[in-house]
Every structure is written in structure tokens, then in C-alpha cells.
Design a protein around this motif. Structure first.
Motif, PDB file in Angstrom:
ATOM      1  N   LEU A 177      -0.741   8.132  -1.215  1.00 59.96           N
ATOM      2  CA  LEU A 177      -1.346   8.275  -2.344  1.00 59.96           C
ATOM      3  C   LEU A 177      -2.804   7.738  -2.157  1.00 59.96           C
ATOM      4  CD1 LEU A 177       1.218   7.437  -5.140  1.00 59.96           C
ATOM      5  CD2 LEU A 177       0.497   9.623  -4.468  1.00 59.96           C
ATOM      6  N   ARG A 178      -2.915   6.846  -1.015  1.00 56.78           N
ATOM      7  CA  ARG A 178      -4.147   6.211  -0.510  1.00 56.78           C
ATOM      8  C   ARG A 178      -4.347   5.111  -1.840  1.00 56.78           C
ATOM      9  NH1 ARG A 178      -3.463   8.781   3.506  1.00 56.78           N
ATOM     10  NH2 ARG A 178      -5.483   9.838   4.695  1.00 56.78           N
ATOM     11  N   SER A 179      -3.169   4.319  -2.142  1.00 54.30           N
ATOM     12  CA  SER A 179      -3.167   3.576  -3.435  1.00 54.30           C
ATOM     13  C   SER A 179      -2.449   2.232  -3.216  1.00 54.30           C
ATOM     14  CB  SER A 179      -2.587   4.155  -4.543  1.00 54.30           C
ATOM     15  OG  SER A 179      -3.411   5.376  -4.954  1.00 54.30           O
TER      16      SER A 179
ATOM     17  N   PHE B 200      -9.589   5.451   2.484  1.00 55.30           N
ATOM     18  CA  PHE B 200      -9.953   6.801   2.744  1.00 55.30           C
ATOM     19  C   PHE B 200     -10.786   6.976   4.278  1.00 55.30           C
ATOM     20  CE2 PHE B 200     -10.940   7.406  -2.352  1.00 55.30           C
ATOM     21  CZ  PHE B 200      -9.708   7.422  -2.437  1.00 55.30           C
TER      22      PHE B 200
ATOM     23  N   SER C  17      -6.417   3.402  -6.933  1.00 55.92           N
ATOM     24  CA  SER C  17      -6.717   3.936  -5.663  1.00 55.92           C
ATOM     25  C   SER C  17      -7.276   2.693  -4.762  1.00 55.92           C
ATOM     26  CB  SER C  17      -7.990   5.002  -5.807  1.00 55.92           C
ATOM     27  OG  SER C  17      -7.377   6.120  -6.536  1.00 55.92           O
ATOM     28  N   ASP C  18      -7.331   2.806  -3.571  1.00 53.88           N
ATOM     29  CA  ASP C  18      -7.563   1.870  -2.508  1.00 53.88           C
ATOM     30  C   ASP C  18      -8.662   2.737  -1.629  1.00 53.88           C
ATOM     31  OD1 ASP C  18      -8.440   0.046  -0.745  1.00 53.88           O
ATOM     32  OD2 ASP C  18      -6.574  -0.679  -0.099  1.00 53.88           O
ATOM     33  N   GLU C  19     -10.044   2.556  -1.837  1.00 54.70           N
ATOM     34  CA  GLU C  19     -10.808   3.449  -1.170  1.00 54.70           C
ATOM     35  C   GLU C  19     -11.152   2.891  -0.025  1.00 54.70           C
ATOM     36  OE1 GLU C  19     -14.685   3.861  -3.210  1.00 54.70           O
ATOM     37  OE2 GLU C  19     -13.698   4.855  -5.163  1.00 54.70           O
TER      38      GLU C  19
ATOM     39  N   SER D  85     -10.379   9.281  -8.176  1.00 58.55           N
ATOM     40  CA  SER D  85     -10.161   7.865  -7.816  1.00 58.55           C
ATOM     41  C   SER D  85      -9.436   7.317  -9.190  1.00 58.55           C
ATOM     42  CB  SER D  85     -11.237   7.153  -7.553  1.00 58.55           C
ATOM     43  OG  SER D  85     -11.011   5.675  -7.431  1.00 58.55           O
ATOM     44  N   TYR D  86      -8.365   6.474  -9.451  1.00 60.71           N
ATOM     45  CA  TYR D  86      -7.954   6.105 -10.607  1.00 60.71           C
ATOM     46  C   TYR D  86      -7.304   4.792 -10.584  1.00 60.71           C
ATOM     47  CZ  TYR D  86      -3.473   6.672  -8.060  1.00 60.71           C
ATOM     48  OH  TYR D  86      -2.629   6.189  -7.077  1.00 60.71           O
ATOM     49  N   GLU D  87      -6.996   4.300 -11.590  1.00 59.95           N
ATOM     50  CA  GLU D  87      -6.235   3.049 -11.890  1.00 59.95           C
ATOM     51  C   GLU D  87      -5.356   3.160 -13.238  1.00 59.95           C
ATOM     52  OE1 GLU D  87      -7.484  -1.701 -12.355  1.00 59.95           O
ATOM     53  OE2 GLU D  87      -8.496  -0.193 -13.283  1.00 59.95           O
TER      54      GLU D  87
ATOM     55  N   SER E 194       0.800  -1.154   0.007  1.00 59.87           N
ATOM     56  CA  SER E 194       0.026  -0.312   0.046  1.00 59.87           C
ATOM     57  C   SER E 194       0.791   1.268   0.131  1.00 59.87           C
ATOM     58  CB  SER E 194      -0.791  -0.034   1.132  1.00 59.87           C
ATOM     59  OG  SER E 194      -1.844  -1.196   1.224  1.00 59.87           O
TER      60      SER E 194
ATOM     61  N   ALA F 215     -17.043   9.748  -6.923  1.00 61.03           N
ATOM     62  CA  ALA F 215     -16.056  10.306  -5.972  1.00 61.03           C
ATOM     63  C   ALA F 215     -16.493  11.496  -5.358  1.00 61.03           C
ATOM     64  CB  ALA F 215     -14.865  10.647  -6.886  1.00 61.03           C
TER      65      ALA F 215
END
Length: 709
Positions: free
Chosen positions: A192-194, A225, A220-222, A310-312, A188, A304
Motif C-alpha cells: 500500500l506504500r503506507s 514512492f 501514505s508514506d511518500e 495519497s491518504y491518511e 510499513s 499527487a
């Protein structure tokens, strides 16, 4: 995993242990455990910084009046002025703080980054051995025994997670072999919360169809959050008739487990790992009886918050299922959701592979009490057999959860314009395999695809769920219509379940089914058992009826049994029996199925082994995130978080299925303590990162005050 590979991983673990070793301080604030953190010491005195106190909830006006030394540590004079007391025990690495309640803000169970715990460095193996023996009924069958051993191996070093799953098999005809299921290295990226993943994985289903791949991704790993950034975490209510194990499944996978005392319970610390898929709550009582109900869970996965992204990003090769001959074509894809305005999200993405290009664009909105709605258009261009093809599909999605009535509604509509040759990347690859055999598919004959899921809970033990899927096609050889309806209710402790189904594929005759299950509890010695009347009616198959007896045995209810006698019209009668035994370091299951000349026997054993710098700990099968609980020299102590297990001879216990990024409370079952003894602290909190193995150390039970030695 081979012995050589295991030794290499062990050597790696020991080699890098020193590089990642650090001293943690256990913190208790106002009788609440606040995790294990790295804490600087100044002349033996803990350094309490402003960011640390802020995360613990100290009010801003109090912080503004405190004074700090040159190192940023709280001064002793300021601590005395505001009655901020603390005591440090260096021999136990324990910091105890006592702050006035009026100095705190009430906080929800959100993200506290200083409490995120990457856990200890450790190596573990989950194992499951399945053995099946059957008698051949037909000439083309082979009598004998099949065996399969699945190993899920893991290595944790700091924030890094190495996972490898492999399978060994042996068939009745003496053929044998092994293959690798998956291998990945991930961690993790907290700023970046990713999550960064290298190896095997699945792409997100938010915009494009999810598919297995081998490559590299950053997404992103919600789950990381704060609660205020996410749609919501469901509050789950239930009632246990006795000490019970409560588990939650999503999409068929167990994602949460806790042990609760008798009476009502509330689960507030669970956040579903997948944005898609209803939740299934199972309450297993101490007598072995089970009650299951669906929970409403509906969110729009590609929305969002205002101002958030929020991305990939993913690139690699398509990874077909084991044994499937499909091209492992290269591809890359990216997607982005942007909260452009309050309650409004714009999203889009691009996916490119070998002679394939697809892109999607859409908009979504949070309608408040009316739910959430999104619309998008996907377009694909590709070349197959030297022919340039293209097509598009429009999609409309709606989701709503009504908390007060416990109602969940999910609906999706996909429209394929006339003449559209749209195919997803995976569909294009599958068609290439079919064309090589001289076949073709009817994928581009789709015109309309509808999905509807409705869940309604009436009370703790009564619920209704409806699922409808309809695919309309221009081809008579395609298209489908499927409808399922289930109702569960309880009347005077009698559980009643009804199931109805309707299925039709292409132009074939439809099939309807109706199932009825009535379960009645009764006392058998000191244990409770259940007898159920089971009936299945089918329009195109033989009807059947039977009796099902199930329950538990032994003093700790660790032995479960299930016996079913079934009669089928114009068919063979059947007898199905199964026994399951749960113990500290694993689980054993045996079953038999007899029907006419058929004789099928099955057995499986599963568990785990954890290796860390202080030794080896066996346990039950481990989930993604785990706690190693230690109560020195205290065997036989149970915890509400791990049903059916107690601490080993040296006081160790593995507790599985923790919720990453959120507060998990590990609570002692006081009924399991030796007579006349109690624990100074009977509950600890931990906030593990995803995939962590956290170490929680309880103090040894002491004689209760006023109890004679």
C-alpha cells in the motif's frame, strides 16, 4: 526502561527469532552491490527469476528472448547464450553476477522492492544523561545539581518496530521521578506504500494542523514512492576542504549524515522526510571548523501525481505535552489527495472530535517552471460553554525551487472572514482550559496571516535567507510581525555572517537586533583553529561584543573546544567554555558559563547499545535507520558514513542516519586500512526499510598483491 521490562523484551526477541530467521544471499552485479535478498536454490544453483532480473535493470527485449524452466528460473542454456555469468559461494552466501553492459537500462536511484531490507531482529537503547550544576543568584533560586536521563528504546522484529521513550529526572531540591514520553508500535505496509502506527504519533500537516495523539493511524508514506511519483529529490553539491562530516538537518532534527573525502561532493541519495521545512547543510572539517548553509527545498505537500492517491486515516485521543493539563479528547480524521488530471490535484478531509467538526476542500496545480499553487477552504463547527460556534478560513499556498539559481520560495496567505469563529481542534481544547481559569483568548480576532520564506545560494559558501511572518488582528492585544534576514559569505577563507531581526507583538514597542560574526582561521601546531569576532546590537537591550575561539585537538580531531569571552554594556562580562569528545561508543560534552555571580556547569554523555543474536555492540547515538557493519577481526577501520568512529576490537561498527527506501552506499575509508592491506570489496549498498537495522558484512582485509608478507 526497568530491568524487568528489558528482560521481557530480550525474552521476546529470543523467542520469536526462529520465526523470522531466514537465509540471505548477498548479491554483487557487475562489481556493484545489489543488496541482500532471499534467494531460492535449485540443486545448489541460484534461481534467477524474471522479476528479479527486471528490477536489476535487464532490458525488456533481452528478457523476452530468455528461457525459463518450470520453476520460473533462468535456464543455464539461456544464460550462456546472452553471456550472463554468475558464481555462487555457499560458504559466504555470496552471489556474483557478470552481465554485459548493453543488456541494461540506466536507472535512477528509485524503488527496487526486492532490495528492500527489513534488517535483523535487534534490541537497542539510545541514552543521554544531562547534569547541570548552578549557583543561586536570587532568593527564589536553589543551588545544586539537576540531572535528566532520557532513554530511547527500540525493538525490531521483521518489519515491526516497537519504540518507547522515557525520562528519569532529579532536581536540586531532591525531588525526583520519571515519566513516559512516547510509545508506539508500527510497520510499513509495502503493497500500500503506507505506514501503520499504533500508539503515539503526530497527524499530518498537509490539510489540518498537525497535533500529537495516541491512537491508530494508516497513512501514505511518500518516501516509498518511486522517484517518478514524487516531486523531486534535491541534488546537493558541496565542497570539503579536508576529510569532513556532512550533516543535513530539517526542522531542527538531524536527518542525514555522511563522511566525505576532500574536494567537491554530490549527494543524490537523500530525500527529505518532511515535505515542509528548509534543509540546513553543515560541513564539519577534520580540524573542527564548521560551515552551515540553508538549502532550497519547496514542494506542495498535498499534491499527487496524475492517477495517484495519497491518504491518511487516524483515530485516537489528543495527547498534550508532558505536564500540560488539557483534555485528552477523542477524535478521528481522514484526508485524501487525488491526482485527477495531469498537474491537477483535488483534495479534501474531515476531522471530528468531541463537540467539534471540521472539513476542508481544495484544489492544487503543478505550474511547471512557475512552481506549484494550491487553494483550500476550511470550516469548523463546535460547541463550547453551551454556545454553538462556527467559522472558516481560506488559504492560498505557493512553492517554487529554482535549481539553476539555487533559489527557494515558500509563501502562504490565510484569510479569516469578519465574524469567523474558526478554531482548530487543538485551539478549541486549549481555550477550554483557559476558560476554566476565567481567561479567554484572541484567536477569533485574527483577520490575516502571512508567511514568506526565501533562500538564495550565491555559491558554495555564500547564501541569503529571509523569513517574514505577519499576523493581523482586530484586537490591540494580539497580532505580531516578525522579520529575520541572514547573510553568510566567505572572503579569502574569512567567514562573515550577518543577522538582522525585527519583532513586534501587539501594541508593544518593536525590537530590532543586528548580529555580526567574522571568523578567521589560523594554524595552531598541526591543527587548524578559528578566532571569531562576535557583536550583537539590540534596540531594547544591552549591546554586547566578544571573541570566540574554537577548533579541535588530538590526532584524530576527536576533541573539540569552544571558548567565548563576552562584554555587555552596563552588564556583567561572561566567559563561556565547552569541550566535546567523540569516541567509538558515544560522545561526552562539558561546558561552563561564568557571568558576575552566576556559575553554571553542564555535562552530558550520550551513546547507544545494540543487542542482537550474536552479541552486544556499543555505538554513538542511533538515528531512525541504522547499519551494523562487520569487518571480521579488523579493528580500527573507518567508514566515510560515520565520522569519528572506527570498528571495534571484533570488527563491529554502527552507522547511523541511513536513508530508508533508497540506495545507501557504505564506503570504507581506505586511509584507515593497515599498511600493505586492501579489501576485495570496499563499498556495499543497502536499501533499508524505515527503522531497519541492516547487517552489512565486509570481507577481511587481505595483503595487497606484490606486497611481501
Amino acid at each position: 526502561m526497568t530491568i524487568r521490562a528489558t528482560l521481557l523484551m530480550l525474552l521476546l526477541l529470543l523467542t520469536i527469532k526462529a520465526a523470522f530467521a531466514y537465509t540471505k544471499t548477498w548479491v554483487i552485479l557487475n562489481n556493484a552491490y545489489k543488496g541482500a535478498i532471499s534467494l531460492n536454490l535449485r540443486s545448489g544453483t541460484p534461481c534467477l527469476t524474471r522479476p528479479l532480473l527486471e528490477e536489476w535493470g535487464v532490458k525488456s527485449f533481452v528478457l523476452s528472448q530468455l528461457s525459463w524452466d518450470a520453476s520460473g528460473c533462468l535456464t543455464a542454456e539461456a544464460a550462456r547464450q546472452f553471456s550472463l555469468q554468475f558464481w555462487y559461494r555457499p560458504e559466504a552466501n555470496l552471489l556474483t553476477l557478470l552481465f554485459p553492459e548493453e543488456a541494461f537500462n540506466p536507472q535512477q536511484n528509485g524503488v527496487s522492492t526486492s532490495r528492500w531490507d527489513d534488517g535483523i531482529n535487534a534490541l537497542f537503547v539510545n541514552y543521554r544523561l544531562d547534569v547541570d550544576n548552578k549557583r543561586a543568584q536570587y532568593n527564589w533560586d536553589t543551588s545544586g545539581t539537576d540531572a535528566t536521563l532520557v532513554l530511547e528504546n527500540g525493538l525490531n522484529v521483521g518489519p515491526w518496530r516497537l519504540r518507547y521513550q522515557n525520562t528519569f529526572w532529579r532536581e536540586a531540591d531532591k525531588q525526583q521521578g520519571s515519566y513516559s514520553n512516547s510509545a508506539s508500535l508500527w510497520r510499513s505496509i509495502t503493497p500500500l506504500r503506507s505506514r501503520l502506527n499504533a500508539g503515539d504519533g503526530y497527524t499530518s500537516s498537509n490539510l489540518f494542523d498537525s497535533m500529537a495523539y495516541r491512537g491508530l493511524s494508516l497513512a501514505s508514506d511518500e518516501a516509498m514512492f518511486p522517484d517518478s511519483w514524487r516531486p523531486y529529490s534535491p541534488q546537493i553539491n558541496g565542497y570539503a576542504r579536508s576529510e569532513a562530516e556532512v550533516t543535513i538537518h530539517q526542522n531542527g532534527a538531524r536527518v542525514y549524515r555522511i563522511h566525505v573525502p576532500p574536494g567537491p561532493f554530490i549527494i543524490r541519495d537523500f530525500y527529505p522526510p518532511d515535505s515542509q521545512g528548509n534543509l540546513e547543510l553543515t560541513i564539519q572539517e577534520s580540524d573542527g571548523t564548521e560551515r552551515t548553509r540553508s538549502l532550497p527545498y519547496s514542494i506542495m505537500p498535498n499534491l499527487a501525481q496524475h492517477g495517484m492517491f495519497s491518504y491518511e486515516l487516524a483515530a485516537g485521543r489528543y495527547k498534550p505535552a508532558h505536564g500540560v493539563e488539557t483534555e485528552k479528547a477523542r477524535f478521528w480524521q481522514s484526508s485524501l489527495s487525488w491526482g485527477i488530471a495531469p498537474r491537477t490535484t483535488l483534495f479534501g478531509g474531515v476531522q471530528q472530535g468531541k463537540r467539534y467538526l471540521s472539513y476542508v476542500a481544495g484544489v492544487g496545480g503543478n505550474l511547471g517552471k512557475w512552481g506549484a499553487l494550491s487553494a483550500d477552504m476550511r470550516t469548523a463547527r463546535y460547541t463550547q460553554q453551551h454556545e454553538a460556534l462556527r467559522g472558516s478560513v481560506g488559504r492560498l499556498r505557493y512553492a517554487k525551487a529554482f535549481f539553476r539559481t539555487e533559489t527557494s520560495l515558500n509563501a502562504q496567505l490565510q484569510w479569516y472572514p469578519s465574524g469567523s469563529q474558526y478554531r482548530s481542534f487543538e485551539e478549541r481544547l486549549e481555550r477550554a482550559t483557559m476558560l476554566a481559569w476565567g481567561w479567554d483568548d484572541t484567536t477569533t480576532q485574527r483577520t490575516l496571516e502571512t508567511q514568506l520564506e526565501l533562500t538564495q545560494n550565491f555559491d558554495e559558501d555564500s547564501s541569503l535567507s529571509l523569513s517574514w511572518r505577519w499576523l493581523k488582528s482586530r484586537s490591540l492585544d494580539a497580532g505580531s510581525n516578525s522579520l529575520t534576514l541572514s547573510v553568510n559569505a566567505t572572503w579569502k577563507e574569512v567567514d562573515i555572517s550577518l543577522y538582522g531581526g525585527y519583532d513586534r507583538y501587539a501594541d508593544a514597542a518593536p525590537e530590532s537586533t543586528l548580529g555580526i560574526n567574522i571568523s578567521i582561521p589560523f594554524t595552531f601546531g598541526s591543527h587548524f583553529s578559528n578566532v571569531a569576532l562576535v557583536s550583537d546590537l539590540a534596540s531594547r537591550d544591552h549591546n554586547s561584543a566578544g571573541v570566540n575561539l574554537y577548533g579541535s585537538a588530538l590526532d584524530d580531531y576527536s576533541l573539540r573546544y569552544d571558548v567565548t569571552a563576552q562584554h555587555t554594556e552596563h552588564g556583567d562580562d561572561a566567559l563561556k567554555t565547552s569541550f566535546g569528545y567523540q569516541y567509538n561508543s558515544g560522545e561526552l560534552n562539558l561546558s561552563m558559563n561564568r557571568s558576575g555571580a552566576q556559575r553554571d556547569y553542564h555535562s552530558d554523555v550520550s551513546g547507544s547499545i545494540l543487542l542482537y543474536d550474536q552479541g552486544i555492540v556499543p555505538g554513538q547515538t542511533l538515528g531512525s535507520t541504522v547499519a551494523l557493519v562487520q569487518v571480521p577481526e579488523s579493528p580500527g577501520i573507518g567508514f566515510y558514513n560515520q565520522f569519528g568512529s572506527t570498528t571495534s576490537a571484533n570488527g563491529n561498527l554502527l552507522v547511523s542516519y541511513l536513508t530508508p527506501w533508497r540506495v545507501n552506499r557504505i564506503t570504507v575509508d581506505s586511509m584507515s586500512l593497515p599498511e600493505g592491506k586492501s579489501m576485495e570489496v570496499n563499498e556495499l549498498e543497502t536499501v533499508p526499510t524505515d527503522g531497519a537495522i541492516v547487517n552489512l558484512r565486509f570481507l577481511k582485509p587481505q595483503l595487497t598483491k606484490n606486497t611481501p608478507p
